[in-house]
Design a protein around this motif. Structure first.
Motif, PDB file in Angstrom:
ATOM      1  N   ASN A   1       0.824  -1.213   0.000  1.00 40.53           N
ATOM      2  CA  ASN A   1       0.000   0.000   0.000  1.00 40.53           C
ATOM      3  C   ASN A   1       0.860   1.266   0.000  1.00 40.53           C
ATOM      4  O   ASN A   1       0.696   2.145   0.853  1.00 40.53           O
ATOM      5  N   LEU A   2       1.795   1.346  -0.954  1.00 38.76           N
ATOM      6  CA  LEU A   2       2.697   2.500  -1.029  1.00 38.76           C
ATOM      7  C   LEU A   2       1.939   3.773  -1.390  1.00 38.76           C
ATOM      8  O   LEU A   2       1.028   3.761  -2.222  1.00 38.76           O
ATOM      9  N   SER A   3       2.344   4.858  -0.778  1.00 37.44           N
ATOM     10  CA  SER A   3       1.774   6.167  -1.134  1.00 37.44           C
ATOM     11  C   SER A   3       2.401   6.602  -2.459  1.00 37.44           C
ATOM     12  O   SER A   3       3.402   6.034  -2.918  1.00 37.44           O
ATOM     13  N   GLU A   4       1.848   7.636  -3.066  1.00 35.18           N
ATOM     14  CA  GLU A   4       2.407   8.158  -4.314  1.00 35.18           C
ATOM     15  C   GLU A   4       3.828   8.668  -4.093  1.00 35.18           C
ATOM     16  O   GLU A   4       4.700   8.482  -4.933  1.00 35.18           O
ATOM     17  N   LYS A   5       4.084   9.272  -2.947  1.00 39.14           N
ATOM     18  CA  LYS A   5       5.425   9.762  -2.613  1.00 39.14           C
ATOM     19  C   LYS A   5       6.416   8.591  -2.538  1.00 39.14           C
ATOM     20  O   LYS A   5       7.529   8.657  -3.058  1.00 39.14           O
ATOM     21  N   GLU A   6       6.007   7.507  -1.861  1.00 40.90           N
ATOM     22  CA  GLU A   6       6.880   6.341  -1.747  1.00 40.90           C
ATOM     23  C   GLU A   6       7.154   5.722  -3.120  1.00 40.90           C
ATOM     24  O   GLU A   6       8.300   5.363  -3.432  1.00 40.90           O
ATOM     25  N   LYS A   7       6.114   5.614  -3.950  1.00 42.85           N
ATOM     26  CA  LYS A   7       6.300   5.074  -5.304  1.00 42.85           C
ATOM     27  C   LYS A   7       7.267   5.941  -6.096  1.00 42.85           C
ATOM     28  O   LYS A   7       8.137   5.436  -6.803  1.00 42.85           O
ATOM     29  N   SER A   8       7.131   7.246  -5.943  1.00 44.52           N
ATOM     30  CA  SER A   8       8.019   8.182  -6.633  1.00 44.52           C
ATOM     31  C   SER A   8       9.471   7.979  -6.182  1.00 44.52           C
ATOM     32  O   SER A   8      10.393   7.982  -7.006  1.00 44.52           O
ATOM     33  N   LEU A   9       9.672   7.810  -4.891  1.00 44.65           N
ATOM     34  CA  LEU A   9      11.025   7.583  -4.368  1.00 44.65           C
ATOM     35  C   LEU A   9      11.606   6.265  -4.882  1.00 44.65           C
ATOM     36  O   LEU A   9      12.789   6.200  -5.236  1.00 44.65           O
ATOM     37  N   PHE A  10      10.775   5.222  -4.958  1.00 42.61           N
ATOM     38  CA  PHE A  10      11.260   3.945  -5.493  1.00 42.61           C
ATOM     39  C   PHE A  10      11.590   4.078  -6.986  1.00 42.61           C
ATOM     40  O   PHE A  10      12.568   3.491  -7.462  1.00 42.61           O
ATOM     41  N   ARG A  11      10.789   4.838  -7.727  1.00 41.72           N
ATOM     42  CA  ARG A  11      11.109   5.074  -9.155  1.00 41.72           C
ATOM     43  C   ARG A  11      12.445   5.792  -9.284  1.00 41.72           C
ATOM     44  O   ARG A  11      13.265   5.458 -10.143  1.00 41.72           O
ATOM     45  N   GLU A  12      12.689   6.759  -8.419  1.00 37.35           N
ATOM     46  CA  GLU A  12      13.954   7.484  -8.432  1.00 37.35           C
ATOM     47  C   GLU A  12      15.116   6.544  -8.109  1.00 37.35           C
ATOM     48  O   GLU A  12      16.164   6.600  -8.759  1.00 37.35           O
ATOM     49  N   LEU A  13      14.941   5.706  -7.124  1.00 32.15           N
ATOM     50  CA  LEU A  13      15.970   4.709  -6.796  1.00 32.15           C
ATOM     51  C   LEU A  13      16.236   3.792  -7.997  1.00 32.15           C
ATOM     52  O   LEU A  13      17.387   3.476  -8.306  1.00 32.15           O
ATOM     53  N   ALA A  14      15.169   3.370  -8.659  1.00 37.05           N
ATOM     54  CA  ALA A  14      15.324   2.503  -9.836  1.00 37.05           C
ATOM     55  C   ALA A  14      16.102   3.223 -10.931  1.00 37.05           C
ATOM     56  O   ALA A  14      16.983   2.643 -11.574  1.00 37.05           O
TER      57      ALA A  14
END
Length: 147
Positions: free
Chosen positions: A126-139
């Motif tokens: 249940n990731l928030s949009e902010k968390e998803k954005s941070l994971f995309r940046e890490l990727a």
């Protein structure tokens, strides 16, 4: 119809035998009672898998602790948790050995086998949009360094 008490040694394994002298049936023609032999069947535990005197357990650890390092609580068969230090970048499936935290040795109960702890990654849900954005940046950073 009578109750008997038996002392079962610590660390006993399935198939072990405990003999109760004189607790069997009466001998022929009024002879003394024979012995009663108990054959032990150790039940399986939901948390621990047994291999001789050693035990194995699996502990779920969050992704962040596996990546960055930290501590995780590990249950022991004696009911008291132990804090396990998790080094940074620990892969899911890695196994740690906790010496002396397994089953008592039948011939010397003061000595104990080992407890092997296998770590299992728990991914965030249940990731928030902010968390998803941070994971995309890490990727993106990871793919950039791989090139």
């Amino acid at each position: 119809g009578k109750k008997l008490e038996a002392i079962i040694p610590a660390g006993v394994r399935t198939g072990s035998r405990v003999q109760l002298r004189g607790a069997g049936q009466a001998g022929a023609h009024g002879g003394p009672a024979g012995d009663l032999t108990l054959v032990i069947d150790v039940t399986h535990h939901s948390q621990f898998e047994r291999d001789g005197d050693n035990l194995t357990t699996e502990v779920a650890i969050d992704l962040y602790t596996l990546l960055l390092g930290g501590e995780a609580r590990v249950p022991t068969p004696r009911g008291k948790d132990i804090l396990l230090t998790i080094p940074p970048e620990t892969p899911s499936g890695k196994q740690f050995r906790l010496s002396g935290q397994g089953m008592p040795r039948t011939n010397d109960p003061a000595q104990k086998g080992d407890l092997y702890v296998r770590v299992k990654a728990v991914l965030p849900q249940n990731l928030s949009e902010k968390e998803k954005s941070l994971f995309r940046e890490l990727a993106r950073l990871r793919h950039k360094t791989a090139d």
